[in-house]
Design a protein around this motif. Structure first.
Motif, PDB file in Angstrom:
ATOM      1  N   GLU A 294       0.493  -1.516   0.030  1.00 13.46           N
ATOM      2  CA  GLU A 294       0.088  -0.029  -0.138  1.00 13.46           C
ATOM      3  C   GLU A 294       1.525   1.334   0.204  1.00 13.46           C
ATOM      4  O   GLU A 294       0.601   1.815  -0.937  1.00 13.46           O
ATOM      5  CB  GLU A 294      -0.866  -0.121   1.336  1.00 13.46           C
ATOM      6  CG  GLU A 294      -2.188  -1.137   1.361  1.00 13.46           C
ATOM      7  CD  GLU A 294      -3.058  -0.226   2.511  1.00 13.46           C
ATOM      8  OE1 GLU A 294      -2.858   0.077   3.294  1.00 13.46           O
ATOM      9  OE2 GLU A 294      -4.303  -1.364   2.446  1.00 13.46           O
TER      10      GLU A 294
ATOM     11  N   HIS B 295      -5.326   0.046   8.943  1.00  7.81           N
ATOM     12  CA  HIS B 295      -4.028   0.197   8.422  1.00  7.81           C
ATOM     13  C   HIS B 295      -3.531   1.665   8.338  1.00  7.81           C
ATOM     14  O   HIS B 295      -4.971   2.639   8.131  1.00  7.81           O
ATOM     15  CB  HIS B 295      -4.551  -0.356   6.482  1.00  7.81           C
ATOM     16  CG  HIS B 295      -4.665  -1.403   6.164  1.00  7.81           C
ATOM     17  ND1 HIS B 295      -5.027  -1.570   5.284  1.00  7.81           N
ATOM     18  CD2 HIS B 295      -4.395  -2.434   7.220  1.00  7.81           C
ATOM     19  CE1 HIS B 295      -4.970  -2.797   5.211  1.00  7.81           C
ATOM     20  NE2 HIS B 295      -4.784  -3.421   6.619  1.00  7.81           N
TER      21      HIS B 295
ATOM     22  N   HIS C 159      -6.918   3.825   6.776  1.00 10.81           N
ATOM     23  CA  HIS C 159      -8.334   4.007   6.642  1.00 10.81           C
ATOM     24  C   HIS C 159      -8.771   1.659   7.562  1.00 10.81           C
ATOM     25  O   HIS C 159      -8.001   1.546   8.105  1.00 10.81           O
ATOM     26  CB  HIS C 159      -8.328   3.295   5.438  1.00 10.81           C
ATOM     27  CG  HIS C 159      -7.579   2.621   4.698  1.00 10.81           C
ATOM     28  ND1 HIS C 159      -6.600   3.081   4.272  1.00 10.81           N
ATOM     29  CD2 HIS C 159      -7.467   0.955   4.388  1.00 10.81           C
ATOM     30  CE1 HIS C 159      -5.703   2.079   4.116  1.00 10.81           C
ATOM     31  NE2 HIS C 159      -6.582   0.797   4.246  1.00 10.81           N
TER      32      HIS C 159
ATOM     33  N   GLU D 266     -10.478  -1.736   7.116  1.00  9.07           N
ATOM     34  CA  GLU D 266     -10.687  -2.513   6.166  1.00  9.07           C
ATOM     35  C   GLU D 266     -11.442  -4.288   6.560  1.00  9.07           C
ATOM     36  O   GLU D 266     -11.394  -4.106   7.670  1.00  9.07           O
ATOM     37  CB  GLU D 266      -9.550  -3.133   5.211  1.00  9.07           C
ATOM     38  CG  GLU D 266      -9.139  -2.313   4.231  1.00  9.07           C
ATOM     39  CD  GLU D 266      -8.293  -2.529   3.519  1.00  9.07           C
ATOM     40  OE1 GLU D 266      -8.076  -4.083   3.134  1.00  9.07           O
ATOM     41  OE2 GLU D 266      -7.581  -2.144   3.057  1.00  9.07           O
TER      42      GLU D 266
HETATM   43 FE    FE Z   1      -5.647  -1.124   2.926  1.00  8.23          FE
END
Ligand code: FE
Ligand code: ZN
Ligand code: ZN
Length: 337
Positions: free
Chosen positions: A157, A256, A271, A273
């Motif tokens: 990421e 995250h 964020h 998930e």
């Molecule tokens: Fe993520």
């Protein structure tokens, strides 16, 4: 007893090896988290405990020496458990909003505290729910793994977000919010500060992501008002999941945030998930041949169709919450039509 990191030179990633973990209790008869238990005592709303069977520890010992490309390191770190509520049953949606906001405060506080150890490079906070996910204790709880390395999924990421930032001069995640808002059909729920959507690129059938609308890298950067808004999304999102098939849905919730190695991650955007494994009420999607063996996911419907189902569930969930005198801060897009 050994707690070590072993390097996989073929995939280029660490495996956490803990020799004593096998002895952990599997669904014990008396709950170790309920008020009055040896570990938790009385008079609390939320409790942080050291994991009694930690994969990582500050006094970690190795069982074997590094030899050539077979690298071994002590699995230095912290494993903690957050017991979110004294209630033995239920999900985040059943927790009162002030208690949930306090849960977010605790996540933020532990992120800063554990991340301040110079040997800790990443604080991973997550929540597993349901027997299908392999949860060993029923009582609602989350976990923290404070790691001496940045885990591979986060690394990927970071790499892509950094590339996008330097090429386009904007945040990849802020851009995803814009794309989702422009398209609209995958948005499930939105309040003033957060947005929940089923991503264009979902891997799990009912996977959804929750982004803060403000460009922030970690939970501790959120204001009080934003933390209440996050508590609200978590409440509505989990209620939506439990409404979807009219059954308590298992899921993994992964938070995250930026690494804690002191480098500049201003290009990143924190964020949350959610990955529920179900494809319908009874059937579960497994990460099988193509997913595990090759690392490529298949999605057996259109994400937009499943987003539609989630929107319908969200409308119902909001109504049900309202009937139990909780007024959600935001709206389901579907709700407005
Ligand atoms: Fe993520
Ligand atoms: Zn309990
Ligand atoms: Zn951003």
């Amino acid at each position: 007893m050994a707690n070590e990191l072993r390097w996989n030179p073929i995939l280029g990633e660490w495996i956490i090896v803990a020799s004593k973990r096998e002895t952990r209790p599997w669904r014990p008869k008396t709950c170790p988290f309920c008020p009055g238990s040896e570990e938790t005592g009385y008079g609390w709303k939320i409790k942080v405990l050291p994991n009694r069977f930690p994969a990582l520890r500050t006094d970690a010992q190795t069982s074997i020496e590094s030899h050539g490309i077979y690298m071994v390191k002590p699995a230095y770190g912290y494993c903690e458990v957050i017991v979110e509520t004294p209630m033995h049953e239920g999900d985040l949606c059943d927790i009162e909003i002030n208690n949930l906001k306090e849960f977010i405060d605790v996540l933020a506080e532990r992120f800063v505290k554990l991340g301040s150890d110079p040997k800790i490079k990443y604080v991973f906070e997550f929540r597993n729910k349901g027997a299908a996910i392999g949860v060993s204790l029923h009582h609602p709880h989350s976990q923290i793994y404070a790691l001496p390395f940045i885990p591979p999924r986060i690394k990927r990421e970071l790499k892509n977000a950094k590339k996008f930032w330097s090429k386009r001069g904007i945040c990849l995640f802020c851009h995803v919010i814009k794309l989702e808002k422009d398209f609209g059909k995958r948005i499930i729920y939105e309040n003033d500060h957060f947005i929940q959507f089923l991503p264009f690129f979902a891997m799990w059938p009912y996977e959804t992501h929750i982004y803060p609308k403000r460009h922030v890298q970690s939970l501790n950067m959120l204001s009080d008002e934003e933390r209440y808004a996050l508590a609200d999304v978590l409440k509505v999102a989990t209620k939506t999941y439990n409404t979807l098939f009219d059954t308590s849905l298992p899921y993994i919730m992964a938070i995250h945030q930026k690494p804690t190695d002191g480098k500049d991650y201003s290009f990143y955007h924190m964020h949350i998930e959610f990955y529920p494994p179900n494809r319908d009420k009874e059937k579960v999607k497994y990460a099988a041949g193509i997913e595990w063996g090759a690392g490529t996911f298949t999605y057996d419907a259109l994400p937009e169709e499943r987003a539609r189902q989630l929107q319908k569930a969200c409308v119902k969930a909001i109504r049900e919450l309202a009937s139990k005198s909780y007024k959600p801060f935001g709206v389901c897009k579907e709700y407005m039509q």
